[in-house]
Design an enzyme around this catalytic site. Structure first.
Site, PDB file in Angstrom:
ATOM      1  N   ASP A 123       0.851  -1.187   0.000  1.00 14.21           N
ATOM      2  CA  ASP A 123       0.000   0.000   0.000  1.00 14.21           C
ATOM      3  C   ASP A 123       0.890   1.242   0.000  1.00 14.21           C
ATOM      4  O   ASP A 123       2.087   1.163   0.250  1.00 14.21           O
ATOM      5  CB  ASP A 123      -0.981   0.015   1.176  1.00 14.21           C
ATOM      6  CG  ASP A 123      -0.270   0.212   2.512  1.00 14.21           C
ATOM      7  OD1 ASP A 123       0.977   0.107   2.550  1.00 14.21           O
ATOM      8  OD2 ASP A 123      -0.946   0.478   3.501  1.00 14.21           O
ATOM      9  N   ASN A 126      -3.594  12.766  -0.586  1.00 17.39           N
ATOM     10  CA  ASN A 126      -4.815  13.033  -1.342  1.00 17.39           C
ATOM     11  C   ASN A 126      -5.500  14.305  -0.853  1.00 17.39           C
ATOM     12  O   ASN A 126      -5.948  15.136  -1.636  1.00 17.39           O
ATOM     13  CB  ASN A 126      -5.776  11.846  -1.190  1.00 17.39           C
ATOM     14  CG  ASN A 126      -6.230  11.301  -2.530  1.00 17.39           C
ATOM     15  OD1 ASN A 126      -5.830  11.777  -3.573  1.00 17.39           O
ATOM     16  ND2 ASN A 126      -7.079  10.298  -2.494  1.00 17.39           N
ATOM     17  N   HIS A 162      -7.665  14.910  -5.378  1.00 13.99           N
ATOM     18  CA  HIS A 162      -7.883  13.558  -5.896  1.00 13.99           C
ATOM     19  C   HIS A 162      -7.297  13.364  -7.292  1.00 13.99           C
ATOM     20  O   HIS A 162      -6.871  12.260  -7.646  1.00 13.99           O
ATOM     21  CB  HIS A 162      -9.382  13.251  -5.922  1.00 13.99           C
ATOM     22  CG  HIS A 162      -9.979  13.091  -4.563  1.00 13.99           C
ATOM     23  ND1 HIS A 162      -9.958  11.896  -3.880  1.00 13.99           N
ATOM     24  CD2 HIS A 162     -10.616  13.978  -3.748  1.00 13.99           C
ATOM     25  CE1 HIS A 162     -10.554  12.048  -2.706  1.00 13.99           C
ATOM     26  NE2 HIS A 162     -10.957  13.297  -2.601  1.00 13.99           N
ATOM     27  N   ASP A 206      -4.926  10.363  -8.134  1.00 11.53           N
ATOM     28  CA  ASP A 206      -5.169   9.382  -9.192  1.00 11.53           C
ATOM     29  C   ASP A 206      -3.920   9.158 -10.030  1.00 11.53           C
ATOM     30  O   ASP A 206      -3.607   8.029 -10.420  1.00 11.53           O
ATOM     31  CB  ASP A 206      -6.313   9.851 -10.088  1.00 11.53           C
ATOM     32  CG  ASP A 206      -7.671   9.736  -9.413  1.00 11.53           C
ATOM     33  OD1 ASP A 206      -7.746   9.087  -8.350  1.00 11.53           O
ATOM     34  OD2 ASP A 206      -8.647  10.299  -9.942  1.00 11.53           O
ATOM     35  N   GLU A 227      -5.602   2.422  -2.109  1.00 15.53           N
ATOM     36  CA  GLU A 227      -4.175   2.522  -2.419  1.00 15.53           C
ATOM     37  C   GLU A 227      -3.453   1.203  -2.199  1.00 15.53           C
ATOM     38  O   GLU A 227      -2.229   1.149  -2.096  1.00 15.53           O
ATOM     39  CB  GLU A 227      -3.531   3.616  -1.568  1.00 15.53           C
ATOM     40  CG  GLU A 227      -3.352   3.274  -0.101  1.00 15.53           C
ATOM     41  CD  GLU A 227      -4.590   3.551   0.738  1.00 15.53           C
ATOM     42  OE1 GLU A 227      -4.460   3.653   1.974  1.00 15.53           O
ATOM     43  OE2 GLU A 227      -5.695   3.656   0.171  1.00 15.53           O
TER      44      GLU A 227
END
Length: 234
Positions: free
Chosen positions: A167, A175, A180, A184, A210
């Site tokens: 992760d 974020n 976002h 991304d 994630e």
């Protein structure tokens, strides 16, 4: 995108429930529409094929009946005139069967093209169902299917397999800080880095959020470490 942007502008927290609602409202109906279209096309194709087969069977039965009729006439009147008339009639019936067979052949060829089109559509649907739309790598469903296959294959085998679970550290803070859209891009970059780090039958998927996973078939513990250490440094 507009709905998500509006939620972000209102500082609305995203939750699994909200994410599911967004998915059901904007994504699921499109998949259902494509699946319904494919289903209807398949049903029409099957019905058309059945009709063609029934028509061909009817034509063949008629031809067989005519042959029996001709045989009866020839038995009752075994002369050259009767034989000439029956041969002419038989040629006519044969021509009708040939025309019917040619029509059937053309119809089957068109159906074959339609079948190929449907197969491609179904393959696309299956690929969409197993692909994470953001990163383009396999999703959790694909991971579950692949893992089950490996567990089945290795059930009575001494072969080794490694599973890496990864992760992104502090991704939520990143974020929240940068937005976002940047988050991304990070997910896409990580997915690409993991894909480039594997080879052969190795398998990488986005497990959720994630979190990512890498399956390493026919790989022992040391081999798994050899993949995990450079990946963790990326």
């Amino acid at each position: 995108n507009a709905q998500i942007d509006e939620l972000i502008s209102r500082d609305n927290p995203f939750s699994p429930t909200l994410n599911h609602q967004l998915y059901m409202e904007y994504i699921a109906p499109q998949n259902c529409e494509v699946m319904e279209h494919t289903h209807k096309d398949t049903e029409l194709l099957v019905r058309s094929l059945i009709d063609k087969i029934e028509s061909m069977h009817s034509g063949t039965s008629h031809f067989s009946g005519e042959l029996e009729h001709f045989q009866t006439i020839l038995s009752d009147h075994p002369n050259i005139e009767t034989l000439s008339t029956l041969v002419a009639d038989l040629l006519e019936e044969t021509e009708k069967v040939n025309e019917s067979n040619n029509t059937m052949k053309e119809s089957l060829a068109k159906m074959g093209e339609k079948v190929e089109s449907l197969k491609q559509g179904m393959a696309t649907l299956n690929q969409v169902a197993l692909t994470d739309p953001l990163t383009g790598i396999a999703n959790r469903r694909a991971f579950d299917d692949t893992l089950n296959d490996i567990l089945y294959q290795y059930e009575n085998s001494p072969r080794h397999c490694c599973l890496l679970i990864l992760d992104i550290d502090h991704f939520k803070i990143f974020n929240d800080t940068y937005g976002h859209s940047v988050g991304d891009k990070v997910l896409i970059y990580v997915a690409s880095a993991l894909t480039n780090a594997i080879k052969g039958d190795d398998f990488v998927a986005r497990f959720g959020g994630e979190e990512f996973v890498i399956l390493l078939p026919d790989t022992d513990y040391e081999g798994g470490l050899a993949v995990a250490e450079p990946v963790s440094k990326k």
